[in-house]
Design a protein around this motif. Structure first.
Motif, PDB file in Angstrom:
ATOM      1  N   ILE A  12     -30.277 -21.978  16.397  1.00  0.00           N
ATOM      2  CA  ILE A  12     -30.740 -20.616  16.602  1.00  0.00           C
ATOM      3  C   ILE A  12     -29.926 -19.914  17.710  1.00  0.00           C
ATOM      4  CG2 ILE A  12     -32.631 -20.777  18.291  1.00  0.00           C
ATOM      5  CD1 ILE A  12     -32.768 -19.180  14.789  1.00  0.00           C
ATOM      6  N   GLY A  13     -29.444 -20.635  18.685  1.00  0.00           N
ATOM      7  CA  GLY A  13     -28.630 -20.048  19.743  1.00  0.00           C
ATOM      8  C   GLY A  13     -27.276 -19.542  19.277  1.00  0.00           C
ATOM      9  N   TYR A  14     -26.891 -19.934  18.070  1.00  0.00           N
ATOM     10  CA  TYR A  14     -25.651 -19.451  17.466  1.00  0.00           C
ATOM     11  C   TYR A  14     -25.884 -18.213  16.614  1.00  0.00           C
ATOM     12  CZ  TYR A  14     -23.610 -23.946  18.719  1.00  0.00           C
ATOM     13  OH  TYR A  14     -23.146 -25.044  19.403  1.00  0.00           O
ATOM     14  N   ALA A  15     -27.141 -17.951  16.279  1.00  0.00           N
ATOM     15  CA  ALA A  15     -27.444 -16.887  15.323  1.00  0.00           C
ATOM     16  C   ALA A  15     -28.456 -15.875  15.835  1.00  0.00           C
ATOM     17  CB  ALA A  15     -27.981 -17.515  14.036  1.00  0.00           C
ATOM     18  N   TYR A  16     -28.917 -16.013  17.056  1.00  0.00           N
ATOM     19  CA  TYR A  16     -30.076 -15.259  17.488  1.00  0.00           C
ATOM     20  C   TYR A  16     -30.011 -14.964  18.980  1.00  0.00           C
ATOM     21  CZ  TYR A  16     -35.124 -14.404  18.140  1.00  0.00           C
ATOM     22  OH  TYR A  16     -36.338 -13.872  18.448  1.00  0.00           O
ATOM     23  N   MET A  17     -30.563 -13.832  19.347  1.00  0.00           N
ATOM     24  CA  MET A  17     -30.730 -13.447  20.743  1.00  0.00           C
ATOM     25  C   MET A  17     -31.947 -12.537  20.795  1.00  0.00           C
ATOM     26  SD  MET A  17     -28.191 -10.948  22.935  1.00  0.00           S
ATOM     27  CE  MET A  17     -26.984 -12.155  23.394  1.00  0.00           C
ATOM     28  N   ILE A  19     -33.977  -9.759  23.096  1.00  0.00           N
ATOM     29  CA  ILE A  19     -33.978  -8.886  24.269  1.00  0.00           C
ATOM     30  C   ILE A  19     -35.414  -8.443  24.481  1.00  0.00           C
ATOM     31  CG2 ILE A  19     -33.103  -6.768  25.313  1.00  0.00           C
ATOM     32  CD1 ILE A  19     -30.660  -7.050  23.418  1.00  0.00           C
ATOM     33  N   GLN A  20     -35.977  -8.814  25.608  1.00  0.00           N
ATOM     34  CA  GLN A  20     -37.369  -8.502  25.896  1.00  0.00           C
ATOM     35  C   GLN A  20     -37.481  -7.111  26.524  1.00  0.00           C
ATOM     36  OE1 GLN A  20     -39.094 -11.832  27.979  1.00  0.00           O
ATOM     37  NE2 GLN A  20     -38.390 -13.262  26.417  1.00  0.00           N
ATOM     38  N   THR A  21     -38.688  -6.603  26.612  1.00  0.00           N
ATOM     39  CA  THR A  21     -38.902  -5.239  27.095  1.00  0.00           C
ATOM     40  C   THR A  21     -38.438  -5.034  28.536  1.00  0.00           C
ATOM     41  OG1 THR A  21     -41.196  -5.789  27.662  1.00  0.00           O
ATOM     42  CG2 THR A  21     -40.799  -4.758  25.523  1.00  0.00           C
ATOM     43  N   ASP A  22     -38.403  -6.091  29.338  1.00  0.00           N
ATOM     44  CA  ASP A  22     -37.923  -5.967  30.716  1.00  0.00           C
ATOM     45  C   ASP A  22     -36.410  -6.120  30.825  1.00  0.00           C
ATOM     46  OD1 ASP A  22     -37.624  -8.680  30.262  1.00  0.00           O
ATOM     47  OD2 ASP A  22     -38.887  -9.308  31.943  1.00  0.00           O
ATOM     48  N   GLY A  23     -35.735  -6.311  29.677  1.00  0.00           N
ATOM     49  CA  GLY A  23     -34.280  -6.448  29.657  1.00  0.00           C
ATOM     50  C   GLY A  23     -33.792  -7.881  29.673  1.00  0.00           C
ATOM     51  N   ASN A  24     -34.679  -8.845  29.925  1.00  0.00           N
ATOM     52  CA  ASN A  24     -34.270 -10.245  29.918  1.00  0.00           C
ATOM     53  C   ASN A  24     -33.883 -10.668  28.506  1.00  0.00           C
ATOM     54  OD1 ASN A  24     -34.459 -10.968  32.623  1.00  0.00           O
ATOM     55  ND2 ASN A  24     -36.649 -11.353  32.471  1.00  0.00           N
ATOM     56  N   ILE A  25     -32.851 -11.489  28.447  1.00  0.00           N
ATOM     57  CA  ILE A  25     -32.340 -11.980  27.177  1.00  0.00           C
ATOM     58  C   ILE A  25     -32.606 -13.476  27.105  1.00  0.00           C
ATOM     59  CG2 ILE A  25     -30.277 -12.337  25.778  1.00  0.00           C
ATOM     60  CD1 ILE A  25     -29.130  -9.803  27.158  1.00  0.00           C
ATOM     61  N   THR A  26     -33.222 -13.900  25.996  1.00  0.00           N
ATOM     62  CA  THR A  26     -33.478 -15.319  25.773  1.00  0.00           C
ATOM     63  C   THR A  26     -32.796 -15.743  24.475  1.00  0.00           C
ATOM     64  OG1 THR A  26     -35.559 -14.906  24.615  1.00  0.00           O
ATOM     65  CG2 THR A  26     -35.695 -15.261  26.986  1.00  0.00           C
ATOM     66  N   ALA A  27     -32.509 -17.025  24.378  1.00  0.00           N
ATOM     67  CA  ALA A  27     -31.844 -17.556  23.186  1.00  0.00           C
ATOM     68  C   ALA A  27     -32.842 -17.902  22.096  1.00  0.00           C
ATOM     69  CB  ALA A  27     -31.039 -18.799  23.554  1.00  0.00           C
ATOM     70  N   CYS A  28     -34.111 -17.923  22.444  1.00  0.00           N
ATOM     71  CA  CYS A  28     -35.152 -18.303  21.498  1.00  0.00           C
ATOM     72  C   CYS A  28     -36.410 -17.516  21.840  1.00  0.00           C
ATOM     73  CB  CYS A  28     -35.411 -19.799  21.614  1.00  0.00           C
ATOM     74  SG  CYS A  28     -36.794 -20.384  20.625  1.00  0.00           S
ATOM     75  N   SER A  75     -41.234 -28.210  24.912  1.00  0.00           N
ATOM     76  CA  SER A  75     -42.202 -28.686  23.918  1.00  0.00           C
ATOM     77  C   SER A  75     -42.485 -27.632  22.851  1.00  0.00           C
ATOM     78  CB  SER A  75     -43.498 -29.121  24.599  1.00  0.00           C
ATOM     79  OG  SER A  75     -44.099 -28.028  25.254  1.00  0.00           O
ATOM     80  N   PHE A  76     -42.099 -26.373  23.114  1.00  0.00           N
ATOM     81  CA  PHE A  76     -42.306 -25.321  22.116  1.00  0.00           C
ATOM     82  C   PHE A  76     -41.526 -25.602  20.831  1.00  0.00           C
ATOM     83  CE2 PHE A  76     -38.870 -23.705  24.879  1.00  0.00           C
ATOM     84  CZ  PHE A  76     -37.873 -23.466  23.946  1.00  0.00           C
ATOM     85  N   CYS A  77     -40.508 -26.433  20.887  1.00  0.00           N
ATOM     86  CA  CYS A  77     -39.715 -26.770  19.691  1.00  0.00           C
ATOM     87  C   CYS A  77     -40.566 -27.420  18.606  1.00  0.00           C
ATOM     88  CB  CYS A  77     -38.567 -27.704  20.049  1.00  0.00           C
ATOM     89  SG  CYS A  77     -37.343 -26.961  21.129  1.00  0.00           S
ATOM     90  N   LYS A  78     -41.632 -28.090  19.026  1.00  0.00           N
ATOM     91  CA  LYS A  78     -42.495 -28.765  18.058  1.00  0.00           C
ATOM     92  C   LYS A  78     -43.201 -27.769  17.143  1.00  0.00           C
ATOM     93  CE  LYS A  78     -43.300 -32.323  21.435  1.00  0.00           C
ATOM     94  NZ  LYS A  78     -44.260 -32.792  22.409  1.00  0.00           N
ATOM     95  N   MET A  79     -43.317 -26.521  17.584  1.00  0.00           N
ATOM     96  CA  MET A  79     -43.963 -25.472  16.784  1.00  0.00           C
ATOM     97  C   MET A  79     -42.965 -24.360  16.473  1.00  0.00           C
ATOM     98  SD  MET A  79     -47.519 -25.318  18.909  1.00  0.00           S
ATOM     99  CE  MET A  79     -46.703 -25.210  20.497  1.00  0.00           C
ATOM    100  N   CYS A  80     -41.742 -24.724  16.211  1.00  0.00           N
ATOM    101  CA  CYS A  80     -40.645 -23.773  16.073  1.00  0.00           C
ATOM    102  C   CYS A  80     -40.865 -22.753  14.944  1.00  0.00           C
ATOM    103  CB  CYS A  80     -39.344 -24.529  15.809  1.00  0.00           C
ATOM    104  SG  CYS A  80     -37.927 -23.424  15.660  1.00  0.00           S
ATOM    105  N   PRO A  81     -40.788 -21.462  15.281  1.00  0.00           N
ATOM    106  CA  PRO A  81     -40.882 -20.442  14.237  1.00  0.00           C
ATOM    107  C   PRO A  81     -39.543 -20.212  13.524  1.00  0.00           C
ATOM    108  CG  PRO A  81     -40.723 -19.393  16.374  1.00  0.00           C
ATOM    109  CD  PRO A  81     -40.771 -20.889  16.615  1.00  0.00           C
ATOM    110  N   HIS A  82     -38.495 -20.885  13.977  1.00  0.00           N
ATOM    111  CA  HIS A  82     -37.163 -20.678  13.407  1.00  0.00           C
ATOM    112  C   HIS A  82     -36.726 -21.784  12.461  1.00  0.00           C
ATOM    113  CE1 HIS A  82     -36.395 -17.153  15.752  1.00  0.00           C
ATOM    114  NE2 HIS A  82     -36.723 -17.798  16.852  1.00  0.00           N
ATOM    115  N   LEU A  83     -37.655 -22.589  12.007  1.00  0.00           N
ATOM    116  CA  LEU A  83     -37.279 -23.653  11.081  1.00  0.00           C
ATOM    117  C   LEU A  83     -36.679 -23.092   9.800  1.00  0.00           C
ATOM    118  CD1 LEU A  83     -40.137 -26.258  11.472  1.00  0.00           C
ATOM    119  CD2 LEU A  83     -37.766 -26.446  12.228  1.00  0.00           C
ATOM    120  N   ALA A  84     -37.249 -22.007   9.307  1.00  0.00           N
ATOM    121  CA  ALA A  84     -36.745 -21.429   8.054  1.00  0.00           C
ATOM    122  C   ALA A  84     -35.252 -21.099   8.128  1.00  0.00           C
ATOM    123  CB  ALA A  84     -37.571 -20.212   7.664  1.00  0.00           C
TER     124      ALA A  84
END
Length: 98
Positions: A12-17, A19-28, A75-84
């Protein structure tokens, strides 16, 4: 249910980014780890930053290291919404390797 990350990488870090409302950018979307902030850096700077490359390298090896079972912050990986999207990305990568 078996853990899909026992057999495949997280790409997902290769295909996704995100941007949150405060401007912070996360990879997931499930991670709270900030890669940078759009107010201080360009998207290109964040995408090509050391932090993002480190994220990608770690998550590419998730199936070998299983850190998502041992490191509580991931541990959030165990409930990953990006499996698809991860399944076809891994299939594409495996096809290119063959």
């Amino acid at each position: 249910m078996t853990d899909p990350y026992q057999k495949m990488s997280c790409l997902i870090g290769y295909a996704y980014m995100r941007i949150q409302t405060d401007g912070n950018i996360t990879a997931c979307c499930s991670s709270s780890f900030s890669m940078g902030n759009i107010k201080n850096q360009s998207i290109d700077e964040v995408w090509h930053s050391h932090a993002y490359y480190s994220w990608r390298e770690k998550f590419f090896k998730i199936h070998k290291t299983h850190f998502h079972h041992t490191e509580l912050e991931f541990s959030f990986c165990k409930m990953c919404p990006h499996l698809a999207p991860n399944f076809p990305l891994n299939n594409l990568l495996n096809t290119k390797r063959s």
